[in-house]
Design a protein around this motif. Sequence first.
Motif, PDB file in Angstrom:
ATOM      1  N   LYS A   8       0.825  -1.205   0.000  1.00 52.45           N
ATOM      2  CA  LYS A   8       0.000   0.000   0.000  1.00 52.45           C
ATOM      3  C   LYS A   8       0.861   1.258   0.000  1.00 52.45           C
ATOM      4  O   LYS A   8       0.515   2.245  -0.641  1.00 52.45           O
ATOM      5  CB  LYS A   8      -0.938  -0.002   1.200  1.00 52.45           C
ATOM      6  CG  LYS A   8      -2.072  -0.975   1.077  1.00 52.45           C
ATOM      7  CD  LYS A   8      -2.998  -0.886   2.260  1.00 52.45           C
ATOM      8  CE  LYS A   8      -4.126  -1.893   2.106  1.00 52.45           C
ATOM      9  NZ  LYS A   8      -5.056  -1.848   3.222  1.00 52.45           N
ATOM     10  N   SER A   9       1.977   1.228   0.713  1.00 50.78           N
ATOM     11  CA  SER A   9       2.826   2.413   0.721  1.00 50.78           C
ATOM     12  C   SER A   9       3.486   2.614  -0.640  1.00 50.78           C
ATOM     13  O   SER A   9       3.712   3.738  -1.061  1.00 50.78           O
ATOM     14  CB  SER A   9       3.881   2.317   1.820  1.00 50.78           C
ATOM     15  OG  SER A   9       4.809   1.294   1.529  1.00 50.78           O
ATOM     16  N   ARG A  10       3.808   1.541  -1.342  1.00 46.72           N
ATOM     17  CA  ARG A  10       4.371   1.683  -2.683  1.00 46.72           C
ATOM     18  C   ARG A  10       3.348   2.323  -3.626  1.00 46.72           C
ATOM     19  O   ARG A  10       3.695   3.186  -4.417  1.00 46.72           O
ATOM     20  CB  ARG A  10       4.783   0.321  -3.238  1.00 46.72           C
ATOM     21  CG  ARG A  10       6.052  -0.190  -2.671  1.00 46.72           C
ATOM     22  CD  ARG A  10       6.488  -1.437  -3.389  1.00 46.72           C
ATOM     23  NE  ARG A  10       7.443  -2.158  -2.582  1.00 46.72           N
ATOM     24  CZ  ARG A  10       7.677  -3.435  -2.679  1.00 46.72           C
ATOM     25  NH1 ARG A  10       7.015  -4.174  -3.553  1.00 46.72           N
ATOM     26  NH2 ARG A  10       8.571  -4.015  -1.924  1.00 46.72           N
ATOM     27  N   ILE A  11       2.116   1.904  -3.528  1.00 48.24           N
ATOM     28  CA  ILE A  11       1.075   2.483  -4.387  1.00 48.24           C
ATOM     29  C   ILE A  11       0.895   3.964  -4.053  1.00 48.24           C
ATOM     30  O   ILE A  11       0.825   4.801  -4.956  1.00 48.24           O
ATOM     31  CB  ILE A  11      -0.266   1.725  -4.223  1.00 48.24           C
ATOM     32  CG1 ILE A  11      -0.143   0.326  -4.832  1.00 48.24           C
ATOM     33  CG2 ILE A  11      -1.403   2.484  -4.883  1.00 48.24           C
ATOM     34  CD1 ILE A  11      -1.356  -0.530  -4.629  1.00 48.24           C
ATOM     35  N   SER A  12       0.846   4.292  -2.776  1.00 48.65           N
ATOM     36  CA  SER A  12       0.661   5.697  -2.410  1.00 48.65           C
ATOM     37  C   SER A  12       1.885   6.524  -2.819  1.00 48.65           C
ATOM     38  O   SER A  12       1.743   7.673  -3.247  1.00 48.65           O
ATOM     39  CB  SER A  12       0.378   5.838  -0.922  1.00 48.65           C
ATOM     40  OG  SER A  12       1.492   5.403  -0.172  1.00 48.65           O
ATOM     41  N   ASP A  13       3.084   5.947  -2.706  1.00 53.00           N
ATOM     42  CA  ASP A  13       4.281   6.666  -3.159  1.00 53.00           C
ATOM     43  C   ASP A  13       4.200   6.947  -4.655  1.00 53.00           C
ATOM     44  O   ASP A  13       4.492   8.063  -5.108  1.00 53.00           O
ATOM     45  CB  ASP A  13       5.547   5.863  -2.859  1.00 53.00           C
ATOM     46  CG  ASP A  13       5.863   5.786  -1.373  1.00 53.00           C
ATOM     47  OD1 ASP A  13       5.262   6.561  -0.609  1.00 53.00           O
ATOM     48  OD2 ASP A  13       6.703   4.942  -1.003  1.00 53.00           O
ATOM     49  N   TRP A  14       3.833   5.954  -5.430  1.00 49.55           N
ATOM     50  CA  TRP A  14       3.743   6.147  -6.882  1.00 49.55           C
ATOM     51  C   TRP A  14       2.614   7.110  -7.248  1.00 49.55           C
ATOM     52  O   TRP A  14       2.743   7.865  -8.209  1.00 49.55           O
ATOM     53  CB  TRP A  14       3.568   4.816  -7.607  1.00 49.55           C
ATOM     54  CG  TRP A  14       4.887   4.134  -7.803  1.00 49.55           C
ATOM     55  CD1 TRP A  14       5.351   3.047  -7.152  1.00 49.55           C
ATOM     56  CD2 TRP A  14       5.919   4.547  -8.699  1.00 49.55           C
ATOM     57  NE1 TRP A  14       6.611   2.751  -7.581  1.00 49.55           N
ATOM     58  CE2 TRP A  14       6.993   3.652  -8.538  1.00 49.55           C
ATOM     59  CE3 TRP A  14       6.052   5.581  -9.606  1.00 49.55           C
ATOM     60  CZ2 TRP A  14       8.170   3.758  -9.266  1.00 49.55           C
ATOM     61  CZ3 TRP A  14       7.231   5.680 -10.333  1.00 49.55           C
ATOM     62  CH2 TRP A  14       8.269   4.789 -10.160  1.00 49.55           C
ATOM     63  N   LEU A  15       1.535   7.097  -6.496  1.00 53.58           N
ATOM     64  CA  LEU A  15       0.459   8.046  -6.758  1.00 53.58           C
ATOM     65  C   LEU A  15       0.926   9.484  -6.505  1.00 53.58           C
ATOM     66  O   LEU A  15       0.606  10.396  -7.276  1.00 53.58           O
ATOM     67  CB  LEU A  15      -0.770   7.731  -5.903  1.00 53.58           C
ATOM     68  CG  LEU A  15      -1.575   6.509  -6.336  1.00 53.58           C
ATOM     69  CD1 LEU A  15      -2.693   6.238  -5.334  1.00 53.58           C
ATOM     70  CD2 LEU A  15      -2.144   6.712  -7.720  1.00 53.58           C
ATOM     71  N   VAL A  16       1.707   9.689  -5.478  1.00 54.59           N
ATOM     72  CA  VAL A  16       2.240  11.016  -5.187  1.00 54.59           C
ATOM     73  C   VAL A  16       3.199  11.442  -6.298  1.00 54.59           C
ATOM     74  O   VAL A  16       3.131  12.572  -6.801  1.00 54.59           O
ATOM     75  CB  VAL A  16       2.946  11.043  -3.811  1.00 54.59           C
ATOM     76  CG1 VAL A  16       3.741  12.320  -3.622  1.00 54.59           C
ATOM     77  CG2 VAL A  16       1.943  10.873  -2.697  1.00 54.59           C
ATOM     78  N   ILE A  17       4.074  10.542  -6.711  1.00 53.82           N
ATOM     79  CA  ILE A  17       5.032  10.860  -7.768  1.00 53.82           C
ATOM     80  C   ILE A  17       4.322  11.181  -9.078  1.00 53.82           C
ATOM     81  O   ILE A  17       4.629  12.178  -9.745  1.00 53.82           O
ATOM     82  CB  ILE A  17       6.030   9.696  -7.948  1.00 53.82           C
ATOM     83  CG1 ILE A  17       6.942   9.599  -6.729  1.00 53.82           C
ATOM     84  CG2 ILE A  17       6.861   9.878  -9.219  1.00 53.82           C
ATOM     85  CD1 ILE A  17       7.796   8.353  -6.685  1.00 53.82           C
ATOM     86  N   VAL A  18       3.354  10.374  -9.450  1.00 52.66           N
ATOM     87  CA  VAL A  18       2.627  10.593 -10.706  1.00 52.66           C
ATOM     88  C   VAL A  18       1.799  11.872 -10.628  1.00 52.66           C
ATOM     89  O   VAL A  18       1.741  12.640 -11.597  1.00 52.66           O
ATOM     90  CB  VAL A  18       1.743   9.367 -11.037  1.00 52.66           C
ATOM     91  CG1 VAL A  18       0.783   9.662 -12.166  1.00 52.66           C
ATOM     92  CG2 VAL A  18       2.618   8.173 -11.384  1.00 52.66           C
ATOM     93  N   SER A  19       1.193  12.142  -9.486  1.00 50.53           N
ATOM     94  CA  SER A  19       0.397  13.372  -9.375  1.00 50.53           C
ATOM     95  C   SER A  19       1.292  14.612  -9.446  1.00 50.53           C
ATOM     96  O   SER A  19       0.920  15.612 -10.074  1.00 50.53           O
ATOM     97  CB  SER A  19      -0.434  13.369  -8.096  1.00 50.53           C
ATOM     98  OG  SER A  19       0.410  13.351  -6.970  1.00 50.53           O
ATOM     99  N   LEU A  20       2.471  14.577  -8.838  1.00 47.07           N
ATOM    100  CA  LEU A  20       3.391  15.708  -8.941  1.00 47.07           C
ATOM    101  C   LEU A  20       3.889  15.879 -10.379  1.00 47.07           C
ATOM    102  O   LEU A  20       4.018  17.005 -10.868  1.00 47.07           O
ATOM    103  CB  LEU A  20       4.571  15.530  -7.987  1.00 47.07           C
ATOM    104  CG  LEU A  20       4.257  15.671  -6.499  1.00 47.07           C
ATOM    105  CD1 LEU A  20       5.469  15.324  -5.653  1.00 47.07           C
ATOM    106  CD2 LEU A  20       3.780  17.072  -6.200  1.00 47.07           C
ATOM    107  N   LEU A  21       4.164  14.774 -11.043  1.00 54.39           N
ATOM    108  CA  LEU A  21       4.578  14.842 -12.439  1.00 54.39           C
ATOM    109  C   LEU A  21       3.475  15.443 -13.310  1.00 54.39           C
ATOM    110  O   LEU A  21       3.742  16.303 -14.160  1.00 54.39           O
ATOM    111  CB  LEU A  21       4.955  13.446 -12.944  1.00 54.39           C
ATOM    112  CG  LEU A  21       5.380  13.339 -14.393  1.00 54.39           C
ATOM    113  CD1 LEU A  21       6.675  14.092 -14.620  1.00 54.39           C
ATOM    114  CD2 LEU A  21       5.534  11.891 -14.788  1.00 54.39           C
ATOM    115  N   LEU A  22       2.253  15.024 -13.090  1.00 47.74           N
ATOM    116  CA  LEU A  22       1.134  15.583 -13.846  1.00 47.74           C
ATOM    117  C   LEU A  22       0.947  17.073 -13.548  1.00 47.74           C
ATOM    118  O   LEU A  22       0.656  17.853 -14.454  1.00 47.74           O
ATOM    119  CB  LEU A  22      -0.156  14.821 -13.541  1.00 47.74           C
ATOM    120  CG  LEU A  22      -0.256  13.438 -14.177  1.00 47.74           C
ATOM    121  CD1 LEU A  22      -1.501  12.727 -13.672  1.00 47.74           C
ATOM    122  CD2 LEU A  22      -0.261  13.540 -15.680  1.00 47.74           C
TER     123      LEU A  22
END
Length: 75
Positions: A8-22
């Motif tokens: 779950k923390s990996r998914i939330s980390d990737w969601l944060v990274i992708v949202s910042l990139l977007l």
Amino acid sequence: MNSQRGYKSRISDWLVIVSLLLLILVKGWFAFIVVGDKGQPSWDYRPISDVPASSPYAIYPPLPYPQHVMGEKGE
């Protein structure tokens, strides 16, 4: 249970990274659209003399010599 928490923390980390990139990409796209080159402007001011003494709107009389230097004809 430990492996699920890590997943779950990996998914939330990737969601944060992708949202910042977007966010960065959308801000860049917006700046490009707003500030980007729109081609030739529709207005034409014509060349304007930038030297204050030669401008028709100058408030001071023209100087006797073109430079602000003491001596024979501004030399």
